[in-house]
Every structure is written in structure tokens, then in C-alpha cells.
Design a protein around this motif. Structure first.
Motif, mmCIF file in Angstrom:
data_model
loop_
_atom_site.group_PDB
_atom_site.id
_atom_site.type_symbol
_atom_site.label_atom_id
_atom_site.label_comp_id
_atom_site.label_asym_id
_atom_site.label_seq_id
_atom_site.Cartn_x
_atom_site.Cartn_y
_atom_site.Cartn_z
ATOM 1 N N UNK A 85 40.428 47.377 43.095
ATOM 2 C CA UNK A 85 40.913 47.387 41.719
ATOM 3 C C UNK A 85 39.778 47.649 40.732
ATOM 4 N N UNK A 86 38.575 47.184 41.053
ATOM 5 C CA UNK A 86 37.430 47.343 40.166
ATOM 6 C C UNK A 86 37.175 46.144 39.280
ATOM 7 N N UNK A 87 37.853 45.031 39.547
ATOM 8 C CA UNK A 87 37.656 43.829 38.741
ATOM 9 C C UNK A 87 36.456 43.040 39.262
ATOM 10 N N UNK A 88 35.822 42.308 38.346
ATOM 11 C CA UNK A 88 34.626 41.517 38.652
ATOM 12 C C UNK A 88 34.701 40.222 37.858
ATOM 13 N N UNK A 89 34.231 39.124 38.457
ATOM 14 C CA UNK A 89 34.103 37.866 37.726
ATOM 15 C C UNK A 89 32.935 37.096 38.320
ATOM 16 N N UNK A 90 32.572 36.004 37.686
ATOM 17 C CA UNK A 90 31.440 35.204 38.153
ATOM 18 C C UNK A 90 31.745 33.731 38.012
ATOM 19 N N UNK A 91 30.955 32.912 38.722
ATOM 20 C CA UNK A 91 31.106 31.472 38.632
ATOM 21 C C UNK A 91 29.881 30.776 39.171
ATOM 22 N N UNK A 92 29.781 29.490 38.883
ATOM 23 C CA UNK A 92 28.654 28.707 39.377
ATOM 24 C C UNK A 92 28.774 28.432 40.869
ATOM 25 N N UNK A 93 29.998 28.511 41.408
ATOM 26 C CA UNK A 93 30.226 28.350 42.843
ATOM 27 C C UNK A 93 31.014 29.555 43.345
ATOM 28 N N UNK A 94 31.030 29.726 44.653
ATOM 29 C CA UNK A 94 31.814 30.809 45.251
ATOM 30 C C UNK A 94 33.287 30.628 44.904
ATOM 31 N N UNK A 95 33.765 29.402 44.981
ATOM 32 C CA UNK A 95 35.164 29.126 44.697
ATOM 33 C C UNK A 95 35.531 29.477 43.258
ATOM 34 N N UNK A 96 34.657 29.142 42.310
ATOM 35 C CA UNK A 96 34.908 29.471 40.908
ATOM 36 C C UNK A 96 34.920 30.985 40.699
ATOM 37 N N UNK A 97 33.993 31.680 41.336
ATOM 38 C CA UNK A 97 33.932 33.133 41.191
ATOM 39 C C UNK A 97 35.191 33.788 41.745
ATOM 40 N N UNK A 98 35.665 33.324 42.890
ATOM 41 C CA UNK A 98 36.871 33.891 43.497
ATOM 42 C C UNK A 98 38.103 33.554 42.663
ATOM 43 N N UNK A 99 38.187 32.328 42.161
ATOM 44 C CA UNK A 99 39.327 31.945 41.321
ATOM 45 C C UNK A 99 39.368 32.792 40.044
ATOM 46 N N UNK A 100 38.215 33.004 39.435
ATOM 47 C CA UNK A 100 38.155 33.844 38.237
ATOM 48 C C UNK A 100 38.529 35.284 38.545
ATOM 49 N N UNK A 101 38.079 35.787 39.687
ATOM 50 C CA UNK A 101 38.410 37.149 40.100
ATOM 51 C C UNK A 101 39.904 37.290 40.350
ATOM 52 N N UNK A 102 40.501 36.287 40.962
ATOM 53 C CA UNK A 102 41.945 36.321 41.223
ATOM 54 C C UNK A 102 42.716 36.423 39.912
ATOM 55 N N UNK A 103 42.333 35.626 38.936
ATOM 56 C CA UNK A 103 43.004 35.664 37.631
ATOM 57 C C UNK A 103 42.746 36.994 36.922
ATOM 58 N N UNK A 104 41.512 37.473 36.940
ATOM 59 C CA UNK A 104 41.189 38.746 36.290
ATOM 60 C C UNK A 104 41.961 39.895 36.936
#
Length: 69
Positions: free
Chosen positions: A24-43
Motif C-alpha cells: 500500500x505504501x503506508x508507514x508509521x512508527x512507535x516506541x515499540x514494535x507493537x505500537x508501530x504495527x498498530x499505528x500502521x494498521x490504522x494508517x
């Protein structure tokens, strides 16, 4: 509501984890792997609501081996 599986690539940059969805080309970040993946899922969900993918837009991921000096 449609459900599809996508690839997630996660890597660390300095003190943050970066999560990318190459299909899709979406990207997100987080302080933990779980946060980064959760943010990516929402984005990705929000992106797909605005820009739906065609049913035939399948992409394949593989690896290559490269020799270099």
C-alpha cells in the motif's frame, strides 16, 4: 467490510520502530514494535477507505542474493 492480509516490514531507526506496508505504501512508527504495527494498521485502514485497491493488484515479495565488494 473487506478483510485482506498485507506484508509488514519493521526496522529500528535510532530509538523508534518503523513499520511499512509495501503493498500500500503506508508507514508509521512507535516506541515499540507493537505500537508501530498498530499505528500502521490504522494508517493502512484509513488509506484504503479513501483509496481502495483494485482486486487484481496483488504483489509478491521475494528475496535476492547480491555479491559485492
Amino acid at each position: 467490510m473487506k478483510t485482506r492480509s498485507f506484508t509488514v516490514i519493521v526496522y529500528k531507526e535510532e530509538d523508534m520502530y518503523i513499520a511499512e506496508c509495501p503493498e500500500v505504501g503506508t508507514v508509521d512508527q512507535g516506541e515499540t514494535i507493537e505500537q508501530a504495527i498498530a499505528g500502521l494498521k490504522e494508517a493502512t485502514r484509513l488509506y484504503l477507505e479513501e483509496f481502495p485497491l483494485a482486486e487484481t493488484s496483488l504483489k509478491y515479495i521475494t528475496t535476492i542474493e547480491v555479491s559485492y565488494a
